[in-house]
Structures are given as structure tokens and as C-alpha cells.
Design an enzyme around this catalytic site. Structure first.
Site, short mmCIF file in Angstrom:
data_model
loop_
_atom_site.label_atom_id
_atom_site.label_comp_id
_atom_site.label_asym_id
_atom_site.label_seq_id
_atom_site.Cartn_x
_atom_site.Cartn_y
_atom_site.Cartn_z
N LYS A 271 6.38 -4.61 -3.64
CA LYS A 271 7.71 -4.15 -3.26
C LYS A 271 7.59 -3.62 -1.85
O LYS A 271 6.62 -2.97 -1.53
CB LYS A 271 8.12 -3.02 -4.22
N HIS B 134 18.69 -37.53 -3.02
CA HIS B 134 17.93 -37.75 -1.78
C HIS B 134 16.46 -37.39 -1.95
O HIS B 134 15.75 -37.22 -0.97
CB HIS B 134 18.58 -36.96 -0.64
N GLU C 160 18.42 -18.15 -5.53
CA GLU C 160 18.01 -16.83 -6.04
C GLU C 160 17.52 -16.95 -7.49
O GLU C 160 16.54 -16.31 -7.87
CB GLU C 160 19.19 -15.86 -5.91
N ASN D 145 -2.12 2.20 5.61
CA ASN D 145 -1.18 1.12 5.27
C ASN D 145 -1.00 0.26 6.51
O ASN D 145 -1.01 0.78 7.63
CB ASN D 145 0.21 1.68 4.92
N GLY D 146 -0.79 -1.04 6.34
CA GLY D 146 -0.50 -1.89 7.49
C GLY D 146 -1.74 -2.65 7.94
O GLY D 146 -2.72 -2.78 7.21
N GLU E 49 8.96 -15.98 -9.49
CA GLU E 49 8.16 -14.79 -9.14
C GLU E 49 7.75 -13.96 -10.35
O GLU E 49 6.71 -13.31 -10.31
CB GLU E 49 8.85 -13.93 -8.07
N CYS F 134 0.82 -1.21 0.00
CA CYS F 134 0.00 0.00 0.00
C CYS F 134 0.86 1.26 0.00
O CYS F 134 1.97 1.26 0.51
CB CYS F 134 -0.87 0.02 1.24
N ARG G 16 5.37 -0.44 -6.25
CA ARG G 16 5.35 -1.23 -5.03
C ARG G 16 4.31 -2.35 -5.08
O ARG G 16 4.28 -3.19 -4.20
CB ARG G 16 5.06 -0.32 -3.82
N LYS H 63 13.80 -15.90 -8.70
CA LYS H 63 13.56 -14.92 -9.78
C LYS H 63 12.64 -15.52 -10.84
O LYS H 63 11.70 -14.88 -11.27
CB LYS H 63 14.87 -14.50 -10.46
N TRP I 186 -2.93 -2.76 -1.50
CA TRP I 186 -2.54 -4.15 -1.74
C TRP I 186 -3.34 -4.96 -0.73
O TRP I 186 -3.10 -4.86 0.47
CB TRP I 186 -1.03 -4.29 -1.54
C1 F6R Z 1 12.48 -11.08 -4.45
C2 F6R Z 1 12.36 -9.96 -3.54
C3 F6R Z 1 11.94 -10.24 -2.15
C4 F6R Z 1 12.64 -9.30 -1.17
C5 F6R Z 1 12.07 -9.49 0.24
C6 F6R Z 1 12.81 -8.66 1.27
O1 F6R Z 1 12.90 -10.66 -5.72
O2 F6R Z 1 12.57 -8.84 -3.90
O3 F6R Z 1 12.14 -11.57 -1.81
O4 F6R Z 1 14.01 -9.58 -1.19
O5 F6R Z 1 10.72 -9.12 0.24
O6 F6R Z 1 12.73 -7.31 0.98
P1 F6R Z 1 13.75 -6.28 1.61
O7 F6R Z 1 15.09 -6.59 1.05
O8 F6R Z 1 13.25 -4.93 1.19
O9 F6R Z 1 13.72 -6.47 3.10
#
Ligand code: F6R
Length: 605
Positions: A600, A501, A478, A99-100, A485, A2, A27, A482, A74
Site C-alpha cells: 500500500k 482484433h 479496474e 524507507n525509499g 492482484e 516500508c 502497507r 482487482k 518491503w
Molecule cells: C490497486 C491499487 C493500486 C493503487 C496505485 C496508486 O488496487 O491500489 O493500483 O491505485 O498504487 O496508489 P495511490 O492512489 O495511493 O497513488
């Protein structure tokens, strides 16, 4: 997640509010809305579409006003439908954005229902709006101070009242809120980025602060109700961050910005000195006997990579914890441990709560590695290191990850020196490797055309496995994260030795197996694991260092990486995995920068 924008001025502020929402779009959100005071009357527009649709709606309905609030939502409580979109209204022209999460919203809703309030949304936000109305005695600012005493949870709000058409009141408790200071107008936002273009002067509110803005004034009280001044800082414009330039998506732009981001992040280091991590770092770092790393998602994977560096270079025992697990787990605190929190945003609710939890257990030596200087996490730790990735817009983290990695490598070498495990000549070699890294990374990014060809094939798959060993196992994790997601292809990562295993049962001709193959001490072991895959018909897609002698043959596709880059190799090997995910997502036509269901800066737990 949000986003909040608020503004009061002598002019029509709807364009400021809508532009603020546009800047917060990255975000992630599923609905948006705006409410303004228009000649003493409250008017509102909401949309379950994009901010551009809201913009068209306010334009068509000639919505304007000098005082207003706006929001990108969101969904947490209640589906992403118009009735749940903010601003949420109560009686007498009260409009509120939030927000929250309000944890005690059910109890408050019952209490307010008993007083005759009718609820028309499924949101927890609506209880705040009605609570404010029920407590209102003629002063919105005082009312919000009173309301906060009854709200449990982590939140930020901005609210309007029909009686006070030139005032917006805001409050923060666990979610960020900043005041933008203008000339004859003032603003609120959950992220300073929202107000770029309107002002570059910001006051960052503290936990528990309540603020009232009018065109001419900003009044703040702290959690005790005492009047306080919060320093107004000039924050460099984030201008360029929101321009795409020649790229198709922010994620692609950010992948290609990595050489620059790394250069900026290591610019502070002429030597590996504790001062890099803050004034008191020399003392603090010499007192610790272990490291406890905490983070979420990609930031946690940076921590997992760092564990290998910290244990091999600095010989310091290191543990890595997922923040949402650590904060609720009964752990045995070691006060001599350095608690290291890693976060791009510095506002991730679980990481923030885990840090506070560690502090409550008696951990005093804390270090934040973070990309936002003014974030909550940076303000709470004893030591800090700012990564200079620049604003990251794509939801999938890329340049934040690689700058976290270089910062963590610098920490490992610094601790190695302090603990007598890194001699001056070795330090010089590490420094030279670090400085050459941006050039080496540029040559890896030049592999993009070959990766695009692989991505075409991946875009038709439903599943993928990622393999790595040792230092490159977190890189495989990672890579899988990627891919899943942004392309929505199911992907899992394993340390290659774990295949037999269990996961080997999944390997058929239909299963692409991405393998991270540096020329390190585990190469021969990895090659045996690759044979296990081939023997079951699995197709291998290998990112192999130049000198690995892994060649293209039936069922083995190879993209040749440069010479092995030693301990810093993970930073080179992650780049092609980012590109593979990116181009696979493009080939599947997904919303790369705003993947479904994700946000984000995850400011709710
Ligand atoms: C994946 C991604 C998330 C963030 C996670 C932590 O591409 O971006 O997994 O890494 O939400 O976010 P931060 O680093 O902002 O604490």
C-alpha cells in the site's frame, strides 16, 4: 511499503514501537525489526515473519528500552532475509531504519569500503548507517545533516547512536516522516496512523527536514540548515479504521463502507461550485483549456473514467497519463492545461514525481484529488479536493476509487457549468443523482450472495477476460486489476470492440468473460461482441442493467443490476467486480488484504 516508527520516553517504549509496526502492517512488508537502547547498550530483534512473531521474540528476550526505532521492510535492494531486515547497524551502537531508495549507494559503498567498512547486507540502507558513522564527530543531529548532502534519492530515515541513548534523529527527502508529540515523550513515524493510541498531535516534516527528538524536545532544521518550527496539528484518531468489525477482511469492510464514504465525500457539495476545489479555483478553472490527468493503477483508471465525463459534460479536451510514463516522456506542455493528479495516499512516488515534472515544465494550474489531507501531493498543488473515504487498509483500492470517481464527476459538472454546458436544471438532476447514489450502491452490494456463487467457479479458473465499452471500459480494467492482484488469476480487460482484433483468439470454453453491460447507447454493440464470444464457446458472466433484455441462457450467466444510472453508472458497476475479486480470492485462500509482492502506498518508483 516500508514503515518507520521511532520513540523516546522515560518508560519502556518497545510496546509503542511494536504496536506502531502492527498498524503499518497493511502497507505490505516482508520483514520487520526493532532496535532499542537498553541501559546504554544497543539491542536488536528482527524477523522475516509477521510483526506478531517479532512481538513474541522481543517478549521472550525481554527486550526493553526508553529509546528505539522499528521498521517494516518491503524488499527493494536485497532479498527479504534477516540480514537485510532493518534496523541496520554500523559501529559504535549506530542503528538505522530507512524507507525509499538511495540512488548513489554503489558509489558510496565503494567509498566506504575504501575506508574499511565491511558490508554484511545487500541493502542500500547499510551505506547510510556507515556514512553516518564515518561522519560522526560527537553530534548525531549535525552528522545526519551532513550525511544528507551526500545521499541522492527519495528516502526517510530514523537513526540511533550509542553515545546519545536518549535521542532519535530522523530526516526526510521524498518519503514521508511525521513527528508525534507526546507528554514527556516524542515519536517519529512514516505515517501518523502508526502512532494512533500514543498521540493525536503531529508535526508533518517538509522535504529536506532533519529532526532530533528527545523525551522533552523536538528540534527541526530545514534543507538550508535553518531552525524551523513545523505546525503541530491535532489529527483525528484513525481508531475505527483499524478495527475489522463484523467483516472477514478490510477489503470487504471497505467495499461495504462505500455508500458512507460517498456520502461524506459529496457532503461538501450543495452546488457544483469551483470553491469545492480550493479558494483560487474560480480563477484557475476559468483559465484552463484542457485537462491532463496523471495517476497510477486504480487511480489512473479513475482518471480514464473521468476523461469520458470531462469531454461529454464539460466539453474539455482531456488526456490521461500513467505517472511513471509521463515523468520520463518528452511531452509538449500546454500551460493552459489543468494538471490533475489522483492518488489515494498522496505519497505515490511516481505520481509525486510526475506532478513535480509537470510543474518544472511550466504547468501552474494543478489540482490534487486525494484521500490524505496532509500528504505531499496535497501540499504541492494549487487546488485540492479531499475524498472522505477514510483510511484504506486493504492493499487493493476500493472505497478510494469510488470516492475519486464522485469527486471527478463533481469536477466535470463544475467545469461544465463554468464553460456554459450545464444549465441549472441539469445541475439539479446531477446533484439529485449524486445524492441518491449511496442508496443505489447499497442495493448493488446486496447482490453479494449471487456473486459468491460465481466466485466459487472463478476460483477454479486460470484466466479471465473483462469487457466493457465507453465509460465502462475503465471499469472493466479496474475489475481485471482487482481480480489479478488479490486472487492471482491472470485477467485482462479490453474494450469489447477490440476483441476481434486479437484477444478473441484466447476465447475457449475455459475462458470466463466478465461483461459490464449497462443500458447505455453502446448496449446493442456490446451484445454483438457477446455473440462473438458465445460463438467461440466462451462463458459469459454479465452484470446487466435491469432493462437490457440480456437473460440467463446456456453459456450466459446474468446478475441483474438496478435500473441504468446514467453517467454515474460506472460507480455502481464497479462494486460487483470488487466483490467478485474479493470472494474469488477468499475461495482461493489468498492473503486478501496483503496480496503477495504488493504494498500500500508505493513510495519508491
Ligand atoms: C490497486 C491499487 C493500486 C493503487 C496505485 C496508486 O488496487 O491500489 O493500483 O491505485 O498504487 O496508489 P495511490 O492512489 O495511493 O497513488
Amino acid at each position: 511499503m516500508c514503515g518507520i516508527v521511532g520513540a523516546v520516553a522515560q518508560r519502556n517504549i518497545v510496546p509503542v514501537l511494536v504496536e506502531g509496526l502492527r498498524r503499518l502492517e497493511y502497507r505490505g512488508y516482508d520483514s520487520c525489526g526493532v532496535a532499542v537502547m537498553h541501559r546504554g547498550e544497543l539491542r536488536r530483534a528482527r524477523s522475516v515473519s509477521r510483526v506478531s512473531a517479532l512481538d513474541a521474540e522481543v517478549h521472550d528476550s525481554h527486550l526493553d528500552g526508553t529509546c528505539g526505532i522499528a521498521h517494516t521492510r518491503w524488499a527493494t535492494h536485497g532479498a527479504p532475509v534477516t540480514a537485510n531486515a532493518h534496523p541496520i547497524l554500523s559501529r559504535d551502537g549506530i542503528a538505522l531504519v530507512h524507507n525509499g531508495i538511495i540512488e548513489n549507494y554503489e558509489a558510496l559503498r565503494e567509498m566506504l569500503r575504501a575506508k574499511g567498512y565491511e558490508f554484511v547486507s545487500q541493502t542500500d540502507t547499510e551505506v547510510i548507517a556507515h556514512l553516518v558513522h564515518s561522519l560522526y564527530r560527537g553530534d548525531l543531529f549535525e552528522t545526519v545533516c551532513d550525511a544528507m548532502k551526500q545521499l541522492h534519492g527519495a528516502y526517510a530515515i530514523a537513526v540511533l547512536h550509542g553515545d546519545q541513548p536518549h535521542t532519535v534523529v530522523g530526516a526526510r527527502q521524498g518519503s514521508p516522516l511525521v513527528v508525534g508529540v507526546g507528554n514527556g515523550e516524542n515519536y517519529l513515524a512514516s505515517d501518523a496512523l502508526a502512532l494512533t493510541g500514543s498521540t493525536d498531535r503531529f508535526a508533518f516534516l517538509e522535504e529536506g527536514d532533519v529532526v532530533e527528538i528527545t523525551p522533552e524536545s523536538v528540534k527541526i532544521v530545514d534543507r538550508e540548515g535553518l531552525h524551523v518550527e513545523r505546525e503541530v496539528r491535532v489529527v483525528e484518531a484513525y481508531g475505527g479504521a483499524v478495527e475489522l468489525g463484523p467483516y472477514r477482511h478490510f477489503m470487504q469492510k471497505e467495499i461495504f463502507e462505500q455508500p458512507r464514504a460517498i456520502t461524506d465525500t459529496i457532503a461538501q457539495a450543495n452546488r457544483f461550485d469551483p470553491q469545492l476545489f480550493g479558494a483560487g479555483a474560480a480563477n484557475a478553472l476559468s483559465e484552463i483549456d484542457s485537462v491532463l490527468i496523471i495517476g497510477c493503477g486504480t487511480s489512473c483508471y479513475a482518471g480514464l473514467t473521468a476523461k469520458y465525463w470531462l469531454e461529454s459534460v464539460a466539453k474539455i479536451p482531456t488526456q490521461v497519463e500513467i505517472a511513471s510514463e509521463y515523468r520520463y516522456r518528452e511531452s509538449v506542455p500546454n500551460p493552459k492545461s489543468l494538471v490533475l493528479v489522483i492518488s489515494q495516499s498522496g505519497e505515490t512516488a511516481d505520481t509525486l514525481a510526475a506532478l513535480k515534472h509537470a510543474q518544472s515544465l511550466g504547468h501552474t494550474h494543478t489540482l490534487a484529488i486525494c484521500n490524505v489531507a496532509t500528504s505531499a501531493i496535497m501540499r504541492l498543488t494549487e487546488l485540492s479536493f479531499l475524498t472522505h473515504a477514510g483510511t484504506e487498509i486493504g492493499v487493493a483500492s476500493t472505497k478510494a476509487f469510488t470516492t475519486q470517481l464522485v469527486s471527478l464527476f463533481m469536477l466535470a459538472v463544475t467545469l461544465g457549468k463554468l464553460r456554459g454546458h450545464v444549465e441549472a436544471t441539469q445541475e439539479a438532476v446531477f446533484l439529485a443523482q449524486l445524492r441518491h447514489l449511496p442508496f443505489a450502491l447499497n442495493s448493488v452490494l446486496a447482490l453479494e450472495p449471487q456473486i459468491i456463487a460465481w466466485a466459487e467457479e472463478f476460483s477454479r479458473k486460470d484466466h479471465a477476460l473483462f469487457l466493457g465499452r465507453g465509460l465502462h471500459y475503465p471499469i472493466a480494467l479496474e475489475g481485471a486489476l482487482k481480480l489479478k492482484e488479490i486472487s492471482y488469476i491472470h485477467a485482462e480487460a479490453y474494450p469489447a470492440g477490440e476483441l476481434k482484433h486479437g484477444p478473441l483468439a484466447l476465447v475457449t470454453e475455459a475462458m470466463p468473460v466478465v461483461t459490464v453491460a449497462p443500458n447505455d447507447t453502446l448496449l446493442e454493440k456490446l451484445k454483438s461482441n457477446m455473440q462473438e464470444v458465445r460463438a467461440r464457446g466462451g462463458e459469459l458472466y454479465v452484470f446487466a442493467d435491469a432493462d437490457t433484455r440480456i437473460v440467463n441462457e446456456a453459456g450466459i450467466h446474468v446478475i441483474r443490476m438496478p435500473e441504468h444510472y446514467g453517467l454515474l453508472s460506472p460507480i455502481l458497476h464497479v462494486a460487483p467486480l470488487q466483490l467478485l475479486a474479493y470472494h474469488t480470492a477468499c475461495a482461493r485462500g489468498t492473503d486478501v488484504d496483503k496480496p503477495r509482492n504488493l504494498a500500500k502506498s508505493v513510495t519508491v518508483e
